[in-house]
Design a protein around this motif. Structure first.
Motif, PDB file in Angstrom:
ATOM      1  N   SER A   1      -4.886   0.550  -1.725  1.00  0.00           N
ATOM      2  CA  SER A   1      -3.831  -0.349  -1.260  1.00  0.00           C
ATOM      3  C   SER A   1      -4.371  -1.485  -0.402  1.00  0.00           C
ATOM      4  O   SER A   1      -5.499  -1.432   0.107  1.00  0.00           O
ATOM      5  CB  SER A   1      -2.796   0.441  -0.441  1.00  0.00           C
TER       6      SER A   1
ATOM      7  N   ILE B   1      -2.295  -1.002  -5.003  1.00  0.00           N
ATOM      8  CA  ILE B   1      -3.113  -1.713  -5.982  1.00  0.00           C
ATOM      9  C   ILE B   1      -3.011  -0.971  -7.310  1.00  0.00           C
ATOM     10  O   ILE B   1      -3.370   0.207  -7.405  1.00  0.00           O
ATOM     11  CB  ILE B   1      -4.585  -1.776  -5.529  1.00  0.00           C
TER      12      ILE B   1
ATOM     13  N   LEU C   1      -1.406  -6.384  -8.926  1.00  0.00           N
ATOM     14  CA  LEU C   1      -0.368  -5.847  -8.058  1.00  0.00           C
ATOM     15  C   LEU C   1       0.935  -5.796  -8.846  1.00  0.00           C
ATOM     16  O   LEU C   1       1.048  -6.405  -9.913  1.00  0.00           O
ATOM     17  CB  LEU C   1      -0.199  -6.733  -6.820  1.00  0.00           C
TER      18      LEU C   1
ATOM     19  N   TRP D   1      -8.055  -5.078   1.743  1.00  0.00           N
ATOM     20  CA  TRP D   1      -7.729  -3.868   0.995  1.00  0.00           C
ATOM     21  C   TRP D   1      -8.935  -2.929   0.956  1.00  0.00           C
ATOM     22  O   TRP D   1     -10.067  -3.308   1.227  1.00  0.00           O
ATOM     23  CB  TRP D   1      -7.266  -4.196  -0.418  1.00  0.00           C
TER      24      TRP D   1
ATOM     25  N   THR E   1       0.669  -2.294   0.414  1.00  0.00           N
ATOM     26  CA  THR E   1       0.933  -2.751  -0.955  1.00  0.00           C
ATOM     27  C   THR E   1       0.000  -2.010  -1.903  1.00  0.00           C
ATOM     28  O   THR E   1      -1.227  -2.153  -1.813  1.00  0.00           O
ATOM     29  CB  THR E   1       0.694  -4.267  -1.081  1.00  0.00           C
TER      30      THR E   1
ATOM     31  N   TYR F   1       0.520 -14.325  -4.193  1.00  0.00           N
ATOM     32  CA  TYR F   1       0.858 -12.901  -4.105  1.00  0.00           C
ATOM     33  C   TYR F   1       0.287 -12.265  -2.830  1.00  0.00           C
ATOM     34  O   TYR F   1       0.768 -11.215  -2.402  1.00  0.00           O
ATOM     35  CB  TYR F   1       0.309 -12.158  -5.326  1.00  0.00           C
TER      36      TYR F   1
END
Length: 272
Positions: A60, A210, A26, A72, A208, A187
């Motif tokens: 993501s 990847i 990440l 994810w 988020t 994280y």
């Protein structure tokens, strides 16, 4: 516990197998995942293929549910818009449990509310029922599982989740556990909670990204994370469990005399 770790020898530690180690990269850092082919061989094989072919690169993290999991995969809801699987299998068998015979099992001394026996197998928190000849991995903090639909055999390893809350042991033997995070939980645990049902993010910008998910064996050696894990079949680990189970340092006035499977520390270190 630190005194026990300081007294260990190199034989008490094992290195991660690069062929069974995933790097989830990440922008914030790297999450290191150890895979469990001994319990989920079909899923781990598919995950290896997906990683080698770059399936997750550019996808993501789409879900962060408070006191539960982050997840994810491909966020597209329309099947036609989803990323192709490449050489990976579209359908896998459910791998919720396996035969306990042949599993090297380091048993904990205390009772468990979810299984007749609990302990560690291949370095993973595990449970077993000797009478039924069954063993399975437990949903402790950091466990990595393969999300599925209603059908038991509806997971293929593309949708993965990590337990980030209090251990949801009710999921044991209901979902295939494929491994565990050995470094980088910080994280994942700090990700903003999703505002949609089950913690899914409602807007693309909340997700988020990847950067990549790769097998350590596919990463140049100088870019790998050199880690060693305390062997759960070692005398040092047995001593460590007892030290945690019955705290004897001055601060503790009443030793518990009991330890929960998911509260047993699993030491990881960078070799000197």
């Amino acid at each position: 516990m630190q005194e026990i770790l300081d007294a260990t020898t190199p034989a008490d530690w094992r290195k991660l197998d690069p062929a069974n180690t995933l790097y989830l990269d990440l922008a914030s850092g790297r999450v290191v995942i150890e895979l469990a082919p001994g319990f989920a061989p079909a899923h781990v094989g598919n995950i290896r293929t997906l990683a080698k072919e770059g399936y997750w690169n550019g996808l993501s993290i789409n879900r962060s549910q408070d006191n539960f999991v982050v997840q994810w995969g491909d966020a597209a809801e329309d099947e036609k818009q989803r990323k192709p699987l490449g050489s990976a299998q579209a359908k896998l068998p459910a791998e919720f449990e396996r035969a306990s015979k042949g599993v090297q099992f380091s048993r904990l001394p205390d009772r468990d509310g979810w299984a007749p026996q609990v302990g560690f197998a291949d370095g993973f928190p595990a449970a077993r029922d000797p009478q039924a000849d069954k063993a399975w991995l437990a949903h402790c903090y950091g466990a990595v599982g393969a999300g599925r639909d209603v059908a038991a055999d509806s997971s293929n390893g593309t949708e993965l989740y990590v337990v980030t809350g209090q251990s949801p042991r009710q999921l044991d033997r209901n979902i295939t556990v494929v491994g565990r995070v050995v470094q980088g939980m910080e994280y994942l645990s700090v990700l903003p909670r999703g505002t949609g049902p089950l913690g899914f993010y409602e807007k693309p910008e909340q997700r988020t990204p990847i950067k990549a998910i790769r097998l350590a064996s596919e990463v140049p050696e100088n870019d790998r994370v050199p880690l060693e894990l305390l062997r759960t079949d070692s005398t040092a680990f047995t001593e460590l469990v007892e030290a945690r189970r019955n705290r004897r340092d001055e601060w503790y006035k009443r030793p518990a005399g009991h330890i929960d499977l998911c509260n047993v520390p699993l030491p990881v270190r960078t070799p000197k």
